[in-house]
Design an enzyme around this catalytic site. Structure first.
Site, PDB file in Angstrom:
ATOM      1  N   SER A  32       0.806  -1.224   0.000  1.00 20.59           N
ATOM      2  CA  SER A  32       0.000   0.000   0.000  1.00 20.59           C
ATOM      3  C   SER A  32       0.837   1.271   0.000  1.00 20.59           C
ATOM      4  O   SER A  32       0.385   2.311  -0.450  1.00 20.59           O
ATOM      5  CB  SER A  32      -0.914   0.022   1.240  1.00 20.59           C
ATOM      6  OG  SER A  32      -1.790  -1.078   1.223  1.00 20.59           O
ATOM      7  N   GLU A  53       5.440  -1.385  14.256  1.00 15.65           N
ATOM      8  CA  GLU A  53       5.955  -0.109  13.760  1.00 15.65           C
ATOM      9  C   GLU A  53       6.994   0.507  14.689  1.00 15.65           C
ATOM     10  O   GLU A  53       7.949   1.140  14.227  1.00 15.65           O
ATOM     11  CB  GLU A  53       4.807   0.881  13.527  1.00 15.65           C
ATOM     12  CG  GLU A  53       3.836   0.485  12.414  1.00 15.65           C
ATOM     13  CD  GLU A  53       2.794  -0.536  12.853  1.00 15.65           C
ATOM     14  OE1 GLU A  53       2.735  -0.861  14.063  1.00 15.65           O
ATOM     15  OE2 GLU A  53       2.044  -1.022  11.988  1.00 15.65           O
ATOM     16  N   PHE A  78      -0.594   4.948  11.599  1.00 18.51           N
ATOM     17  CA  PHE A  78       0.156   3.939  12.350  1.00 18.51           C
ATOM     18  C   PHE A  78       1.555   4.429  12.705  1.00 18.51           C
ATOM     19  O   PHE A  78       2.109   4.023  13.735  1.00 18.51           O
ATOM     20  CB  PHE A  78       0.217   2.629  11.561  1.00 18.51           C
ATOM     21  CG  PHE A  78      -1.149   2.086  11.239  1.00 18.51           C
ATOM     22  CD1 PHE A  78      -2.177   2.140  12.168  1.00 18.51           C
ATOM     23  CD2 PHE A  78      -1.425   1.539   9.993  1.00 18.51           C
ATOM     24  CE1 PHE A  78      -3.445   1.661  11.874  1.00 18.51           C
ATOM     25  CE2 PHE A  78      -2.688   1.060   9.687  1.00 18.51           C
ATOM     26  CZ  PHE A  78      -3.701   1.118  10.627  1.00 18.51           C
ATOM     27  N   HIS A 103      -1.797   7.342   3.054  1.00 17.62           N
ATOM     28  CA  HIS A 103      -3.201   7.238   3.459  1.00 17.62           C
ATOM     29  C   HIS A 103      -3.606   8.382   4.387  1.00 17.62           C
ATOM     30  O   HIS A 103      -4.234   8.194   5.433  1.00 17.62           O
ATOM     31  CB  HIS A 103      -3.505   5.879   4.082  1.00 17.62           C
ATOM     32  CG  HIS A 103      -3.426   4.756   3.067  1.00 17.62           C
ATOM     33  ND1 HIS A 103      -2.287   4.504   2.358  1.00 17.62           N
ATOM     34  CD2 HIS A 103      -4.348   3.873   2.642  1.00 17.62           C
ATOM     35  CE1 HIS A 103      -2.512   3.491   1.525  1.00 17.62           C
ATOM     36  NE2 HIS A 103      -3.751   3.091   1.678  1.00 17.62           N
TER      37      HIS A 103
END
Lengths: 313, 280
Positions: A32, A53, A78, A103
């Site tokens: 993505s 992460e 995130f 995003h």
């Protein structure tokens, strides 16, 4: 039309060819964040860290301390969820880490509110040493990613999931901190009804709004504001002096992002120009990006209204 | 590069550890705050590394070929500062500036202020991830230097530690050695009461690490474990070192209250007398 995340994927793969110090770290979202081309060409310089992460960001800091130029990628929400790791491993240590948050905002649409990065700029703007950038189209993305790789210090790059139109031609040169005029109504050079400051996913609606208002006889200028921090105050104050009002429009919380940065400049200079800030005031929902922009106040119509509505004294 | 343990002058290292404990007492007394308990539990580990094991050059702290050491439990920095001063990274007198305004000796280590500090730490749970990044960089460059990371036992209650623990074996980071300072004390009480860690060796083994359990105050065991870690390939190394919080000063040993408290003048004199009274 191209999503800035796609432009990033192409840019980082091309840069990897030129600079062997560039490495890319992913947390199971490379498909993505568009790091696939880099991974294919430079598998030894691509590290998949899994859905973890904090560790990815920390590992990037360690790589940077040993001379590598790590790009960490994930959804904006995130990355910012790991603010404490960013605060210490990246900002306080001043490690040469490039964080790429894709995003951004309501514009992602159907995946819904838990996937929308709406607080990243607000949280990161409070950290010293971190440069915050949001390219407006593919060409600007290419230039900003190349600049980030050369720049020594932490950088955050905010990218769209959705496609955005090309607002720059071949001769464009991005400059850190500066506002970039992307639309000026025909004939006007001196004074404007409004100057709109937009970026990323909101640029298209801002330009559309200015064009619609031009037909109605209002002169509205649109600036692309690709640098959230450090924001050059000269350009903002020039725009304020030459306009009846400023309008900021961002696919981000109305608190803490571009609009707040502009407000700080205006307040500091004591200018009387009013500023109307458009941005998210609540969590979003699932739907198409266009539906969300309409429902949550970021559409061309909302921007037109902000440019001309009466401002109560 | 492995050196026979027989060649190590252990009485010399024991003497250094005692003298550095005195330094720590003096620093904390002058600062009026700081962490003696963890500085003393980690002392033999630090001394073993800085005065025998690490390839480093205090005159050239940025030497690319150096081994990297991250003190992830950053509050243990008085012990680290004492080592660095003794090794020659900065003047011994500067130890007295600990925690004072304008000092390079911050309350937690700051790599941009003080030479010899690899990473600014203090937010627990982050050091191991950064150590993994360093070990990855060494692998990428085909470099032979090693990365050492000292963790506190309370610290490994942080989730990021276990993200990192999962990642290191994936990348076969046999150039990474973690040393856990297992002193069983944290601010609010005994580790096993606050958040139990047992079974500790099994946890690290299950995450696919090469695990050794030692007495963290016994130089012979420390060096033996470090040598074994160098020799075993294909896995990252976890040395779980059983230690005593406040080790070396009778009234501090095993006492949780000495986690983050400075001695007053009287206590400092008592501690120094005790440390000095031990035979060389």
């Amino acid at each position: 039309m191209k999503a800035t995340r796609d432009a990033f994927g192409e840019a980082i793969a091309a840069l990897g060819e030129k600079n062997p110090r560039i490495v890319v770290l992913d947390a199971d979202l490379g498909k993505s964040t568009m790091t696939g081309a880099f991974m294919k060409r430079f598998p030894e310089r691509h590290f998949e860290l899994g859905i973890a992460e904090s560790n990815m960001i920390g590992a990037a800091a360690g790589l940077a301390l040993c001379g590598k130029i790590p790009f960490v990628t994930s959804f904006a929400c995130f990355l910012i969820g790991r603010l404490e790791t960013i605060r210490v491993a990246v900002a306080y240590n001043q490690t040469n880490v490039k964080m790429v948050g894709t995003h951004a905002g309501l514009g992602i649409g159907e995946d819904g509110p838990s996937q929308m990065g709406l607080e990243d700029l607000g949280a990161l703007r409070s950290l010293p040493h971190v440069t915050l950038l949001q390219p407006g189209d593919a060409e600007e993305t290419r230039q900003i990613v190349a600049w980030a790789a050369e720049h020594k210090g932490p950088v955050y790059i905010r990218l769209t999931r959705q496609k955005v139109p090309d607002v720059h031609s071949g001769g464009y040169q991005w400059k850190l901190g500066r506002l970039d005029p992307v639309f000026t109504p025909a004939g006007e050079t001196e004074h404007f009804q409004a100057s709109v400051l937009a970026g990323g996913g909101t640029l298209e609606g801002a330009i559309d709004a200015a064009k619609a208002l031009e037909k109605k006889g209002f002169s509205v200028r649109v600036f692309n504001a690709p640098t959230i921090k450090p924001l050059d105050s000269t350009d903002v104050l020039d725009a304020a002096r030459n306009s009846n009002r400023l309008v900021s429009v961002e696919d981000h919380s109305v608190v803490g992002g571009l609009g707040s940065a502009v407000a700080e400049v205006l307040a500091g200079a004591g200018l009387p120009a009013p500023l109307i800030r458009l941005g998210a005031t609540r969590f979003g929902e699932s739907g198409t990006g266009a539906e969300l922009y309409s429902k949550y106040g970021l559409s061309s119509e909302h921007i037109q209204d902000a440019c001309i509505r009466n401002i109560p004294q | 590069m492995a050196q026979a343990i027989q060649s190590v002058n252990i009485p010399r290292l024991e003497k250094i550890a005692r003298e550095l404990r005195v330094d720590v007492i003096r620093m904390l007394e002058a600062a009026g705050s700081g962490h003696p308990g963890g500085s003393f539990s980690e002392m033999e580990i630090l001394v073993a590394l800085y005065f025998h094991r690490l390839r480093h050059d205090p005159k050239n702290p940025a030497w690319e070929g150096r081994d990297r050491l991250i003190l992830s439990k950053g509050h243990g920095c008085p012990g680290l500062y004492a080592c660095l001063a003794r090794a020659g990274y900065f003047p011994h007198e500067e130890l007295a500036s600990l925690r004072k305004i304008g000092s390079r000796l911050q309350g937690h280590p700051d790599r941009l202020r003080l030479p010899g500090i690899e990473v600014s730490t203090g937010s627990l749970g982050q050091g191991l991830s950064m150590a993994i990044g360093m070990a990855l960089a060494a692998k990428l460059d085909g470099a032979s230097w090693r990365t050492y990371c000292i963790l506190g036992d309370g610290e490994i209650q942080e989730g990021q530690i276990w993200e990192a623990a999962m990642a290191a074996p994936k990348f076969n980071l046999d150039n990474l050695t973690v040393i856990l300072d297992h002193n069983n004390g944290q601010i609010d009480g005994p580790v096993e009461e606050i958040m139990p860690l047992a079974p500790l060796p099994e946890k690290w083994k299950a995450f696919n690490w090469h695990v050794q359990c030692i007495d963290g105050h016994d130089f012979k065991e420390i060096f033996a474990a470090l040598e074994t870690a160098d020799a075993v390939q294909g896995k990252p190394h976890a040395i779980l070192a059983k230690t005593v919080k406040g080790k070396g000063v009778s009234f501090m040993e095993h006492q949780i209250e000495w986690h983050g408290k400075a001695p007053n003048r009287e206590q400092a004199e008592k501690a120094v007398a005790e440390l000095a009274g031990k035979p060389d």
